[in-house]
Design a protein around this motif. Structure first.
Motif, PDB file in Angstrom:
ATOM      1  N   ARG B  24      53.890  38.972  28.559  1.00 12.68           N
ATOM      2  CA  ARG B  24      53.188  40.174  28.994  1.00 12.68           C
ATOM      3  C   ARG B  24      51.724  39.867  29.270  1.00 12.68           C
ATOM      4  O   ARG B  24      51.155  40.310  30.274  1.00 12.68           O
ATOM      5  CB  ARG B  24      53.307  41.213  27.881  1.00 12.68           C
ATOM      6  CG  ARG B  24      53.139  42.626  28.313  1.00 12.68           C
ATOM      7  CD  ARG B  24      53.300  43.488  27.063  1.00 12.68           C
ATOM      8  NE  ARG B  24      52.580  44.727  27.222  1.00 12.68           N
ATOM      9  CZ  ARG B  24      53.147  45.851  27.650  1.00 12.68           C
ATOM     10  NH1 ARG B  24      54.427  45.860  27.955  1.00 12.68           N
ATOM     11  NH2 ARG B  24      52.451  46.941  27.788  1.00 12.68           N
ATOM     12  N   ALA B  26      50.521  36.991  30.149  1.00 12.20           N
ATOM     13  CA  ALA B  26      50.441  36.203  31.379  1.00 12.20           C
ATOM     14  C   ALA B  26      50.465  37.124  32.596  1.00 12.20           C
ATOM     15  O   ALA B  26      49.698  36.948  33.549  1.00 12.20           O
ATOM     16  CB  ALA B  26      51.601  35.212  31.441  1.00 12.20           C
ATOM     17  N   ALA B  27      51.338  38.128  32.545  1.00  7.54           N
ATOM     18  CA  ALA B  27      51.422  39.041  33.688  1.00  7.54           C
ATOM     19  C   ALA B  27      50.157  39.885  33.794  1.00  7.54           C
ATOM     20  O   ALA B  27      49.670  40.158  34.894  1.00  7.54           O
ATOM     21  CB  ALA B  27      52.654  39.931  33.551  1.00  7.54           C
ATOM     22  N   LEU B  28      49.629  40.263  32.625  1.00  2.00           N
ATOM     23  CA  LEU B  28      48.439  41.110  32.653  1.00  2.00           C
ATOM     24  C   LEU B  28      47.232  40.378  33.239  1.00  2.00           C
ATOM     25  O   LEU B  28      46.317  41.006  33.759  1.00  2.00           O
ATOM     26  CB  LEU B  28      48.119  41.608  31.235  1.00  2.00           C
ATOM     27  CG  LEU B  28      48.972  42.804  30.812  1.00  2.00           C
ATOM     28  CD1 LEU B  28      48.736  43.133  29.346  1.00  2.00           C
ATOM     29  CD2 LEU B  28      48.649  44.018  31.683  1.00  2.00           C
ATOM     30  N   ILE B  29      47.238  39.049  33.119  1.00  2.00           N
ATOM     31  CA  ILE B  29      46.101  38.297  33.660  1.00  2.00           C
ATOM     32  C   ILE B  29      45.958  38.557  35.155  1.00  2.00           C
ATOM     33  O   ILE B  29      44.853  38.655  35.689  1.00  2.00           O
ATOM     34  CB  ILE B  29      46.256  36.797  33.342  1.00  2.00           C
ATOM     35  CG1 ILE B  29      45.982  36.626  31.849  1.00  2.00           C
ATOM     36  CG2 ILE B  29      45.307  35.968  34.187  1.00  2.00           C
ATOM     37  CD1 ILE B  29      45.714  35.252  31.394  1.00  2.00           C
ATOM     38  N   LEU B  30      47.094  38.710  35.840  1.00  2.00           N
ATOM     39  CA  LEU B  30      47.004  39.008  37.274  1.00  2.00           C
ATOM     40  C   LEU B  30      46.280  40.328  37.501  1.00  2.00           C
ATOM     41  O   LEU B  30      45.429  40.451  38.385  1.00  2.00           O
ATOM     42  CB  LEU B  30      48.414  39.074  37.874  1.00  2.00           C
ATOM     43  CG  LEU B  30      48.349  39.148  39.390  1.00  2.00           C
ATOM     44  CD1 LEU B  30      49.002  37.945  40.001  1.00  2.00           C
ATOM     45  CD2 LEU B  30      48.985  40.409  39.906  1.00  2.00           C
ATOM     46  N   LEU B  31      46.625  41.300  36.646  1.00  2.00           N
ATOM     47  CA  LEU B  31      45.943  42.600  36.734  1.00  2.00           C
ATOM     48  C   LEU B  31      44.441  42.424  36.519  1.00  2.00           C
ATOM     49  O   LEU B  31      43.622  42.961  37.268  1.00  2.00           O
ATOM     50  CB  LEU B  31      46.533  43.515  35.659  1.00  2.00           C
ATOM     51  CG  LEU B  31      46.057  44.952  35.627  1.00  2.00           C
ATOM     52  CD1 LEU B  31      46.974  45.788  36.486  1.00  2.00           C
ATOM     53  CD2 LEU B  31      46.060  45.501  34.213  1.00  2.00           C
ATOM     54  N   ILE B  33      42.691  39.769  37.008  1.00  2.00           N
ATOM     55  CA  ILE B  33      42.077  39.073  38.140  1.00  2.00           C
ATOM     56  C   ILE B  33      41.793  40.042  39.279  1.00  2.00           C
ATOM     57  O   ILE B  33      40.691  40.061  39.840  1.00  2.00           O
ATOM     58  CB  ILE B  33      42.987  37.924  38.623  1.00  2.00           C
ATOM     59  CG1 ILE B  33      42.927  36.776  37.615  1.00  2.00           C
ATOM     60  CG2 ILE B  33      42.561  37.441  39.997  1.00  2.00           C
ATOM     61  CD1 ILE B  33      43.859  35.638  37.928  1.00  2.00           C
ATOM     62  N   VAL B  34      42.779  40.868  39.601  1.00  2.00           N
ATOM     63  CA  VAL B  34      42.572  41.768  40.744  1.00  2.00           C
ATOM     64  C   VAL B  34      41.478  42.789  40.431  1.00  2.00           C
ATOM     65  O   VAL B  34      40.571  43.020  41.236  1.00  2.00           O
ATOM     66  CB  VAL B  34      43.886  42.474  41.131  1.00  2.00           C
ATOM     67  CG1 VAL B  34      43.631  43.470  42.246  1.00  2.00           C
ATOM     68  CG2 VAL B  34      44.911  41.450  41.577  1.00  2.00           C
ATOM     69  N   GLY B  36      39.135  42.429  38.222  1.00  2.30           N
ATOM     70  CA  GLY B  36      37.889  41.668  38.140  1.00  2.30           C
ATOM     71  C   GLY B  36      37.333  41.414  39.520  1.00  2.30           C
ATOM     72  O   GLY B  36      36.128  41.571  39.778  1.00  2.30           O
ATOM     73  N   LEU B  37      38.206  41.040  40.446  1.00  2.00           N
ATOM     74  CA  LEU B  37      37.773  40.759  41.806  1.00  2.00           C
ATOM     75  C   LEU B  37      37.083  41.983  42.411  1.00  2.00           C
ATOM     76  O   LEU B  37      35.986  41.887  42.972  1.00  2.00           O
ATOM     77  CB  LEU B  37      38.995  40.351  42.633  1.00  2.00           C
ATOM     78  CG  LEU B  37      38.777  39.682  43.971  1.00  2.00           C
ATOM     79  CD1 LEU B  37      39.890  38.698  44.229  1.00  2.00           C
ATOM     80  CD2 LEU B  37      38.733  40.683  45.095  1.00  2.00           C
ATOM     81  N   VAL B  40      33.704  42.763  40.370  1.00  3.90           N
ATOM     82  CA  VAL B  40      32.681  41.744  40.615  1.00  3.90           C
ATOM     83  C   VAL B  40      32.116  41.853  42.025  1.00  3.90           C
ATOM     84  O   VAL B  40      30.901  41.793  42.239  1.00  3.90           O
ATOM     85  CB  VAL B  40      33.290  40.345  40.377  1.00  3.90           C
ATOM     86  CG1 VAL B  40      32.470  39.281  41.060  1.00  3.90           C
ATOM     87  CG2 VAL B  40      33.399  40.063  38.890  1.00  3.90           C
ATOM     88  N   MET B  41      33.011  42.063  42.988  1.00  2.00           N
ATOM     89  CA  MET B  41      32.541  42.137  44.382  1.00  2.00           C
ATOM     90  C   MET B  41      31.669  43.374  44.592  1.00  2.00           C
ATOM     91  O   MET B  41      30.630  43.305  45.252  1.00  2.00           O
ATOM     92  CB  MET B  41      33.733  42.207  45.339  1.00  2.00           C
ATOM     93  CG  MET B  41      34.622  41.000  45.307  1.00  2.00           C
ATOM     94  SD  MET B  41      34.238  39.751  46.528  1.00  2.00           S
ATOM     95  CE  MET B  41      34.470  40.631  48.015  1.00  2.00           C
ATOM     96  N   PHE B 290      37.840  42.569  52.417  1.00  2.00           N
ATOM     97  CA  PHE B 290      38.839  42.786  51.376  1.00  2.00           C
ATOM     98  C   PHE B 290      39.488  44.160  51.520  1.00  2.00           C
ATOM     99  O   PHE B 290      40.707  44.289  51.549  1.00  2.00           O
ATOM    100  CB  PHE B 290      38.156  42.651  50.012  1.00  2.00           C
ATOM    101  CG  PHE B 290      39.012  43.033  48.844  1.00  2.00           C
ATOM    102  CD1 PHE B 290      39.992  42.169  48.377  1.00  2.00           C
ATOM    103  CD2 PHE B 290      38.847  44.251  48.207  1.00  2.00           C
ATOM    104  CE1 PHE B 290      40.778  42.518  47.293  1.00  2.00           C
ATOM    105  CE2 PHE B 290      39.632  44.603  47.126  1.00  2.00           C
ATOM    106  CZ  PHE B 290      40.605  43.732  46.674  1.00  2.00           C
TER     107      PHE B 290
END
Lengths: 252, 316, 280
Positions: B24, B26-31, B33-34, B36-37, B40-41, B290
């Motif tokens: 779970r 590991a999957a949340l890291i994708l969340l 990242i998105v 965060g992206l 941050v932007m 984006f």
């Protein structure tokens, strides 16, 4: 008056698989001929050979003669597209065009022929829907998608679509296998009505259905025509042992 | 079933629990990242957003020295080059996909599809290399003089033939997105049920009529999705465009003139951005890119999903 | 008459589709031909074992860039593969409805984000805090690009493992996590390797996200916290430079890069044995 079909020495293959062997058969005009047999016996392949639909499957081919009104459908100069105008077909599962309205579904074949005249189209569509016993149910929803109808209505829509181009023969490949008993009864009624105007060949796995609607019945087994006779005779007094075994439910 | 679950809990209780937490996470890291992206932007672009407001989108002065930034020429260049690319790539790509799925004899389709799949994997920088040394000189010496002589009365084809410029960018983008459009369209077409084709054939339709009546109509939303996916790609395509578009932030009616896209501006100037505001303006350009690509891609996915079966092809 | 016209239209349209296939394939073949022709003539042993020479001196190679690309791929794989595979298992195994849907959607969104934007992201979260361009930043950017691909491929393949197999193992009293690691993942192995190779093929050629993360370097790599050379970066730098000798090396580099990418695509294809699927 509709024309009969004379099948002579018809053979068909899928790749190297020989699925129909030396079929000889005479289909009477203006009557219903039923094709029965266990699954995989070649009955669907057989009727698909009657309008040259068999060959649209990759690697499939057919050989022999199919004479419609004396003209060989497998003759060297015959365009399969023209054959399919004269010999219409209804499939196992209803397959109306989901992106088209009820009206456009029925008109599709005529439009291919270049018919653009509105009055003409309206008349032909109404006539075909009447013939398919669907007019009463859809006359107010002609603009709705063909896929919005019930399964039984969709199948009758497909029949109307096939009838609209005024074919001489209508092939039906287990037209009721996806339908409930009430819808099935409606289609059977329709078949009895339609044979006044055209020659009908119907494939069915339902022997009661064959007995109810057809004048003649052909029994296929393993790619061969075992027996062909009047329906009453096939179901009461078949001459071949294998036919008897099949209709009494001993196999299949 | 419940008994089964119970028994596993007895034997592997905390091991299972830990493992569940791990996958779970590991999957949340994708969340993360998105999200965060996005955060941050937006934060990094904020100084520029505050300084220029909406004028960032509608003015054309890009002047790092005076610290005045307007992205209009970049937006214009991005849109024009992508539209040009799609004008070329869509009819050809869908035509080729129809050929592969409907017309071609069965033995011809797999090798061509394989070739096209391989070419979809060729990196952008290699297309760019070809663009600089083969395509641009050919445009300069052959195509542009010919176009200028015949269609030169149109503003589109006026001006000196540089080779590099909007036309070259559109062409290279077309070449790059075509394999992609073909691959997705082909999957979409293959997802059309055969019963639809048979219905048309049995009505006495020719092969083309069958394609038009039963196949293309049925697949139209999926094909629209394929086109949008292609658009998403070409909007964000960077290297090849940077190498052939000429990199000048100007708006010109002529396709022969050099231009600039959002992505190539970032590629060229990001590492050299000297002031904070300059960097922030470049990041705002990235943010814009984006947002646009996310919208285009989301739309595309919805459309392709609606046909079904093609989901696999949409992965990219 | 009418039938003839229709046959004619049919023939014309079929011909047009065949022509579009031809027109599409032609430039693509041309690109490959030029690549092999130009690249092969500039390739020699030096290219693989030497560093780039300064401007004006002929010769030299891209050995450092080849090594750099391999390091970047390794780095990205270390970060991206475990996360992608475990996350993929989560998507396939979870009985929740909402969270997997969200993750799946975001993975597809992330997949559509232009790689240059990912580069900006890596710049702001890795380069800025460390105050320098670094191999680490480049590897991070590439990992973000490969993550959604690996995630979705793994999910799809874990789903294909028959439930009966899993239940058989569970019925033996083996804990679920062991069943997944020992039974489910090995069963899906071939497919997962394919996904991995495809994602590597994809990141090997990425240039844009490395421009301001890995940045490039004329020398051998000097640790993960220093700028590092990469083949695509070197190709780009040489292609836009005004020297003929560098142009030749750019072609050679492109050929080497393409061979690397095609071989990973081919491995992916061989592992799945003729299973045709769309481009990923």
């Amino acid at each position: 008056m509709a024309d009969g079909i004379l099948v002579k020495q018809l053979n068909a293959w899928f790749g190297a698989l020989h699925v129909l062997r030396d079929i000889d058969l005479t289909i009477a005009p203006g009557a219903v001929t039923a094709i029965i047999g266990p699954s995989g016996c070649g009955k669907s392949t057989f009727i698909r050979c009657l309008n040259r639909m068999h060959e649209v499957v990759p690697e499939a081919r057919a050989q022999g003669q199919v004479l419609l009104n004396g003209e060989d459908l497998y003759g060297p100069r015959v365009d399969p597209v023209q054959v399919r105008r004269r010999v219409g077909m209804v499939f196992q599962k209803p397959n109306p065009f989901p992106t088209m309205s009820v009206f456009d579904n029925v008109a599709a074949g005529l439009r291919l022929d270049g018919v653009r005249n509105h009055a003409l189209l309206d008349e032909a569509v109404e006539h075909a829907l009447h013939q398919a016993a669907l007019w009463g149910e859809v006359k107010d929803v002609l603009g709705k998608s063909g896929a919005s109808l019930s399964g039984g209505q969709q199948q009758r829509l497909c029949i109307a679509r096939a009838l609209a181009v005024r074919p001489e023969v209508l092939l039906m490949d287990e037209p009721c296998s996806a339908l409930d008993p009430i819808a099935t009864a409606k289609i059977e009624e329709l078949i009895v009505q339609l044979k006044k105007a055209l020659t009908i060949v119907i494939v069915t796995h339902n022997m009661q259905q064959a007995a109810r609607v057809s004048e003649a019945t052909a029994f296929f087994l393993l790619g061969e025509l075992v027996e062909f006779d009047k329906t009453t005779r096939i179901f009461t007094n078949p001459s071949d042992r294998r036919t008897e075994d099949y209709i009494t439910g001993r196999f299949g | 079933m419940r008994r089964l679950a119970h028994s596993t809990r007895v034997t592997g209780g905390w091991g299972d629990h830990l493992f569940r937490l791990l996958i779970r996470a590991a999957a949340l890291i994708l969340l993360v990242i998105v999200l965060g992206l996005v955060i941050v932007m937006i934060r990094a672009a904020f100084p520029s957003i505050r300084a220029f407001g909406w004028s960032f989108l509608f003015t054309s002065r890009w002047d790092p020295v005076a610290e005045k930034f307007g992205a209009l020429p970049l937006i214009y260049g991005t849109i024009v080059s992508s539209v040009l690319a799609l004008l070329i790539a869509v009819p050809l790509g869908i035509g080729a996909a129809v050929y592969l799925s409907e017309v071609a004899p069965p033995w011809i389709s797999p090798p061509i599809s394989f070739l096209i799949e391989l070419l979809a994997a060729v990196p952008s920088v290699v297309y760019g290399l070809w663009g600089i040394f083969i395509l641009a000189p050919w445009l300069r010496t052959q195509v542009q003089p010919a176009l200028g002589a015949t269609l030169g009365f149109l503003p589109l084809f006026q001006g000196p033939p540089y080779g590099v410029g909007m036309l070259a960018a559109g062409l290279i983008l077309a070449i790059m997105v075509v394999p992609f459009i073909i691959a997705v369209s082909r999957e979409v077409l293959l997802a059309v049920p055969n019963a639809q084709r048979e219905a048309a054939l049995a009505l006495g339709a020719t092969r083309w009529e069958t394609t038009r009546l039963a196949v293309l109509r049925y697949a139209r939303s999926g094909l629209m999705g394929a086109v949008l996916l292609g658009l998403g790609r070409s909007l964000g395509e960077t290297m090849a465009v940077t190498m052939v578009i000429g990199n000048r932030p100007e708006i010109s009616a002529s396709l022969f003139a050099p231009g600039y896209t959002m992505a190539s501006m970032i590629a060229n100037e990001f590492a050299e951005a000297t002031s904070d505001l300059y960097l922030s303006a470049l990041i705002e350009v990235g943010l814009l890119l984006f947002v646009v690509t996310v919208i285009v891609n989301a739309l595309a996915r919805l459309l392709v999903w609606s046909v079904g079966g093609a989901v696999k092809a949409v992965r990219e | 008459m009418k039938a003839r016209v229709r046959r004619g239209i049919n023939a014309v349209m079929e011909w047009l589709t065949a022509m579009s296939a031809l027109v599409v394939v032609l430039p693509l073949i041309l690109i490959l031909v030029f690549l092999v022709y130009q690249g092969a003539s500039a390739l020699n042993l030096d290219f693989f074992i030497h560093l780039p020479k300064p401007v004006g001196e002929p010769g030299g190679g891209m050995a450092n860039a080849i090594v750099g690309t391999l390091i970047l791929i390794g780095l990205a794989s270390c970060l991206g593969l475990p996360l992608g595979i475990l996350g993929g298992v989560y998507l396939a195994e979870s009985r929740d409805r909402r969270l997997p849907w969200v993750i799946r959607f975001l993975a597809d969104v992330l997949n559509g984000v232009p790689s240059i934007v990912i580069g900006i992201f890596a710049y702001t979260v890795v380069v800025l805090p460390l105050r320098r361009f670094s191999a680490l930043a480049g590897g991070f950017a590439l990992a973000v690009i490969m993550l959604p691909i690996v995630l979705r491929t793994t999910e799809e393949l874990v789903r294909l493992v028959p439930a009966s197999l899993r239940e058989a193992a569970l019925a033996l009293g083996i804990p679920e996590w062991k069943v997944i690691l020992r039974v489910v993942l090995p069963t899906a192995r071939a497919g997962i390797i394919t996904g991995v190779m495809v994602s590597i093929a994809r990141i090997a050629g990425e240039t844009a996200p490395l421009l301001f993360t890995a940045f490039g370097n004329r020398f051998w790599h000097q640790g993960l916290l220093q700028p590092i050379a990469a083949l695509p970066l070197q190709i780009f730098a040489y292609a836009i430079a005004p020297y003929d000798d560098w142009h030749r090396q750019a072609w050679a580099g492109a050929l080497v890069l393409i061979v690397m990418i095609f071989s990973s695509s081919l491995i992916a294809r061989i592992v799945t044995k003729g299973r045709y699927s769309g481009v990923r």
